[in-house]
Design an enzyme around this catalytic site. Structure first.
Site, mmCIF file in Angstrom:
data_model
loop_
_atom_site.group_PDB
_atom_site.id
_atom_site.type_symbol
_atom_site.label_atom_id
_atom_site.label_comp_id
_atom_site.label_asym_id
_atom_site.label_seq_id
_atom_site.Cartn_x
_atom_site.Cartn_y
_atom_site.Cartn_z
ATOM 1 N N LYS A 62 0.914 -1.231 0.062
ATOM 2 C CA LYS A 62 -0.131 -0.088 0.178
ATOM 3 C C LYS A 62 0.876 1.180 -0.064
ATOM 4 O O LYS A 62 1.757 1.354 1.032
ATOM 5 C CB LYS A 62 -0.820 0.018 1.378
HETATM 6 C C1 E4P Z 1 -8.110 2.145 3.807
HETATM 7 O O1 E4P Z 1 -7.356 1.416 3.374
HETATM 8 C C2 E4P Z 1 -8.024 3.075 4.856
HETATM 9 O O2 E4P Z 1 -7.194 2.127 5.703
HETATM 10 C C3 E4P Z 1 -9.150 3.435 5.714
HETATM 11 O O3 E4P Z 1 -10.354 2.720 4.948
HETATM 12 C C4 E4P Z 1 -9.377 4.654 6.338
HETATM 13 O O4 E4P Z 1 -10.498 4.668 6.841
HETATM 14 P P1 E4P Z 1 -10.803 6.064 7.993
HETATM 15 O O5 E4P Z 1 -11.267 7.264 7.408
HETATM 16 O O6 E4P Z 1 -12.104 5.354 8.621
HETATM 17 O O7 E4P Z 1 -9.669 6.009 8.871
#
Ligand code: E4P
Length: 217
Positions: free
Chosen positions: A87
């Site tokens: 990622k």
């Molecule tokens: C996605 O990969 C992110 O880790 C995540 O969905 C972020 O979500 P949040 O806005 O609830 O922190």
């Protein structure tokens, strides 16, 4: 549409996996910190444990922001297990690194995406997945699901192969709307996945059936 769970909590991953509908897991540094996972060895071990629990793509996020460091970190993450997807944040060096990973057979998830322009760039670099954060867009008074529709249309017209991974999901309705909007994947907290089960008429109907069943024994 594939279902990923967005957590580093092993109990929640187990619960979602046991439902039989889980296709993968996404994590991020905030989610790892929330579980108290500290230090490189502990983080690498945690990813390995998740990979052994779930037969699907597991996103592991780099914390480097410079091209060579992102590549080195991503190579180590990818070596943990064949199901690891690296990622990478949507920054200039991140895009360069995604292209490098693409050229070298390492799959990527481009994260922190908030616009169609960023989506085009990530697809051009060959990202396997693209993570638009729809909940955070909603939080800033824009329509996150609308962005999923726009990217879906662009990818379809242009023939981009990058899969749209709707992230920052806040509730079950987000999941339904992302499915309508053309998301390939939704990564969701466990509560949002379980929220899909809920309907009061199901509960009322089941109670009545069970009550009437007593008359038939
Ligand atoms: C996605 O990969 C992110 O880790 C995540 O969905 C972020 O979500 P949040 O806005 O609830 O922190």
């Amino acid at each position: 549409m594939k279902f990923f769970i967005d957590t580093a909590n092993l109990a929640q991953i187990k619960e979602a996996n046991e439902l039989g509908i889980l296709d993968g897991v996404t994590t991020n540094p905030s989610l790892m910190a929330k579980e108290g996972i500290k230090g490189n060895d502990a983080i690498m071990n945690h990813y390995k444990t998740i990979c052994e629990m779930v037969d699907g793509d597991i996103s592991a996020e780099v914390i480097s922001t410079e091209f060579s460091a992102i590549v080195e970190e991503g190579k180590k993450l990818a070596a943990i297990h064949p199901n690891i997807v690296v990622k990478v944040p949507m920054i200039k060096d991140g895009v360069k690194a995604i292209k490098w990973f693409t050229d070298n057979g390492i799959r990527t998830n481009c994260t922190l995406v908030f616009s169609a322009g960023q989506a085009i760039l990530a697809a051009k670099a060959g990202a396997t997945y693209l993570s638009p954060f729809i909940g955070r867009i909603d939080d800033s008074n824009w329509d996150g699901v609308e962005l999923i529709s726009q990217i879906s249309q662009i990818y379809s017209i242009q023939g981009f192969k990058t899969q749209i991974l709707a992230a920052s999901i806040r509730n079950a309705l987000h999941i339904v709307r992302c499915a309508e909007a053309g998301a390939d994947v939704c990564t969701c907290p466990l509560d949002s996945i379980l929220g899909l089960l809920k309907h009061p008429l199901t509960d009322i109907g089941l109670a009545k059936f069970l009550e009437d069943a007593k008359k038939t024994v």
